[in-house]
Design an enzyme around this catalytic site. Structure first.
Site: not given
Length: 310
Positions: A51, A139, A167, A211
């Protein structure tokens, strides 16, 4: 703020990178954005994630946003920093800069270009960790990196004490539940979900937080949803989850391309007077027709969210 007993949990928004130009940070917008998010009661900030358009930013600009964000947050919540890169050396360099800036941890997706095999990916982590001055969160982002941290690879990486969590942005709940089985062997390992549409159910079933990109815009909504899930309040979870789904199906879906999610968030933040909606190339901000639709959605959602999440 260091991680509580080495553990990361709660709502950790992936910070939007406010830009004024191709290599110019919107510093005033960044300050407003950080304060807006922190006022929502979040539990951390994730700088230079998807993002945050990290791969589209110069190394100079990446360092600037790390230093400015860490300085402004000033220990109020942990700041974790994305160090994903195609270059081993650049990932290590950014981790050292993050540590010098008082970040709490770093986040790493697989290097994206030449697809690595799982043994190579594990070896990469084993080689990189000694170069990192901060704890590491893996991630899993297969849609962007072409690679999955397979469950067996994650299990082996969990033997490395400095690897403190993962994540998952795969939106694959079977994958997430398989990783949860490993927590019996390492209960201090953090599992966070990326897609906010799955936040409620993953926390209800033992996940540790999310997240959530939408927490740039409506931080208190996601904090309240997380708190309801931790408390096991399924009725409240269902109410707030419905709001999240309405946001997902409107603000994130105005455009025609894969970038619509990020364009929608940036456009909404600009309309709220928080920061610029300039996008890193090759993307561009929404034009007037799309902005008008986003404005209509904000007019609809703001009163509802304010009434339910105050």
């Amino acid at each position: 703020m260091s991680l509580e007993n080495g553990f990361l949990k709660g709502i950790i928004p992936p910070l939007v990178t406010p830009l004024l130009g191709r290599d110019e940070l919107d510093t005033e917008g960044l300050e407003k954005l950080v304060e807006h998010i922190l006022a929502g009661g979040v539990h951390g900030l994730f700088v230079l994630g998807t993002t945050g358009e990290a791969p589209g930013l110069s190394y100079r600009l990446r360092q600037e946003i790390i230093s400015r964000t860490c300085r402004q947050v000033a220990g109020r919540v942990p700041v974790v920093v994305g160090i994903t890169d195609t270059s081993f050396a650049e990932s290590a360099n950014l981790a050292r800069f993050s540590a010098d800036s008082a970040a709490s941890a770093v986040v790493l997706a697989p290097p994206y270009y030449f697809p690595a095999g799982q043994p190579e990916l594990l070896e990469y982590i084993e080689h990189l960790v000694p170069e990192l001055p901060l704890p590491l969160v893996l991630y899993n982002m297969p849609s962007h990196t072409k690679l999955v941290f397979e469950p067996d690879t994650v299990r082996k990486a969990m033997d490395i004490p400095e690897v403190i969590g993962l994540k998952d942005s795969s939106a694959n709940m079977v994958y997430f539940h398989r990783l949860q089985l490993f927590l019996k062997e390492r209960p201090d390992f953090t599992l966070l979900v990326g897609p906010e549409e799955l936040l409620g159910e993953t926390v209800l079933l033992g996940g540790h937080g999310g997240v959530c990109g939408g927490a740039n815009l409506f931080p208190r909504l996601y904090v309240r949803l997380y708190e309801a899930a931790v408390a096991g309040d399924r009725t409240r979870v269902e109410e707030l989850h419905e709001l999240v789904m309405q946001i997902s199906s409107t603000i994130y879906s105005v455009g025609h391309y894969g970038s619509s999610f990020l364009k929608g968030i940036k456009c909404a933040l600009a309309l709220e007077g928080i920061c610029s909606d300039f996008m890193a190339e090759p993307f561009h901000r929404f034009n007037a027709p799309e902005k008008a639709r986003i404005s209509e959605y904000l007019d609809k959602f703001n009163p509802i969210i304010n009434s339910q999440c105050c």
